[in-house]
Design an enzyme around this catalytic site. Sequence first.
Site, PDB file in Angstrom:
ATOM      1  N   ASP A 113       0.777  -1.344  -0.170  1.00 27.88           N
ATOM      2  CA  ASP A 113       0.245   0.025  -0.108  1.00 27.88           C
ATOM      3  C   ASP A 113       0.631   1.430  -0.477  1.00 27.88           C
ATOM      4  OD1 ASP A 113      -2.292   1.832   0.544  1.00 27.88           O
ATOM      5  OD2 ASP A 113      -2.686   1.050   2.006  1.00 27.88           O
ATOM      6  N   ASP A 328      -2.030   6.949  -6.908  1.00 29.26           N
ATOM      7  CA  ASP A 328      -1.883   5.903  -6.045  1.00 29.26           C
ATOM      8  C   ASP A 328      -2.015   4.804  -6.717  1.00 29.26           C
ATOM      9  OD1 ASP A 328      -2.623   4.053  -3.628  1.00 29.26           O
ATOM     10  OD2 ASP A 328      -4.260   4.544  -4.101  1.00 29.26           O
TER      11      ASP A 328
END
Length: 447
Positions: A113, A328
Amino acid sequence: MEGFNLKFLFCTLAVIFFIHFSGLSHTEASNKGGFSTDLISRDSPLSPFYNPSETQFDRLQKAFHRSISRANHFKANGVSTNSIQSPVISNNGEYLMNISLGTPPVSMHGIADTGSDLLWRQCKPCDSCYEQIEPIFDPAKSKTYQILSCEGKSCSNLGGQGGCSDDNTCIYSYSYGDGSHTSGDLAVDTLTIGSTTGRPVSVPKVVFGCGHNNGGTFELHGSGLVGLGGGPLSMISQLRPLIGGRFSYCLVPLGNDPSVSSKMHFGSRGIVSGPGAVSTPLASRQPDTFYYLTLESMSVGSKKLAYKGFSKVGSPLADADEGNIIIDSGTTLTLLPQDFYGTLESNVASAIGGKPVRDPNNVFSLCYSNLSGSRIPTITAHFVGADVELKPLNTFVQVQEGLFCFAMIPVSDLAIFGNLAQMNFLVGYDLKSRTVSFKPTDCTKID
């Protein structure tokens, strides 16, 4: 429609790093280098996550909804060695890494992540844990495991997410916007990660969270989380002496030969340069976990549209001149401020012509039946110092048979440049020079 096969999106779902470990010291890694892994789509029959009972469109809709809910995750957090790479299999919109902790090493499949910092895994004794297929890590069996005290710098780096136990050991507690949570002991142990040479690297005394109380939306195949953000506790920051703060990835459109996989590189092989490469500064904002870029405008064909950010009070990026969008790798769609999105959508619709149709799932507001690639205008994202020209596979996606939708959506409080927009780009992060670079690349040909 050529170029829009659903499989393009599926490589953006999660990815698992298949790594075989054989013990290589940190010093040897520095001299000889090499970390590399293949990225395998979750939806490939080669993937352990492959579920033949789900349709392609079932998986796609789940990914879209996760993109929307992921914004809550970000708000709640208010993430000579030549190469380190890692193989990746899709797990419903999250990346999974297979790393090992402990001596002897015990592997874990953790969510990789870029929007989180702390590396954590489920640990015994488990007060309350979610179900996982892999054995839960038992720190008592590791010769190199050590709980950290409250006085250490690592504990202070937790900020408000850290605390002290009665015996003066450091404890952590993280919660995410989707309701997931983890808490336990802050500790150090040996991290083992694979390399392009097939000779893994062992890094001693890596800080991680040994979670005894964990729950939420985590899946059976995951046993924790690997934080790849920019904060001091992330795996990227802890490996900085080894990788120099550099890493990159290249996401393959998996409509190609399923035997061709994506790659993730760290260290000198994470440098993105050469013809076609453009770089934009990373903006400094808090929390430093996230990777903030500055988007100045977007073009539809030759028409440039000035970017308009959030005016809403309470938005993390309200009225931001710099660092107005987060890049992201874990979000599928691109999320844009409502007002700016409206202007962008209007210009895209005008360029395409014809009559839009309704998305029956009410996720997208601009969709067309049987849209040909030749009708889709070139859309360019103009970051400071870097013009990133998006292809049709980056901007439209097939959401069901014969229905193609604009892969950007309006949101009220957090802008994210998602991974669908990054496909077939080599995307490199250099935390020393504070830049992110983009290079148009056929990711099927990356070694």
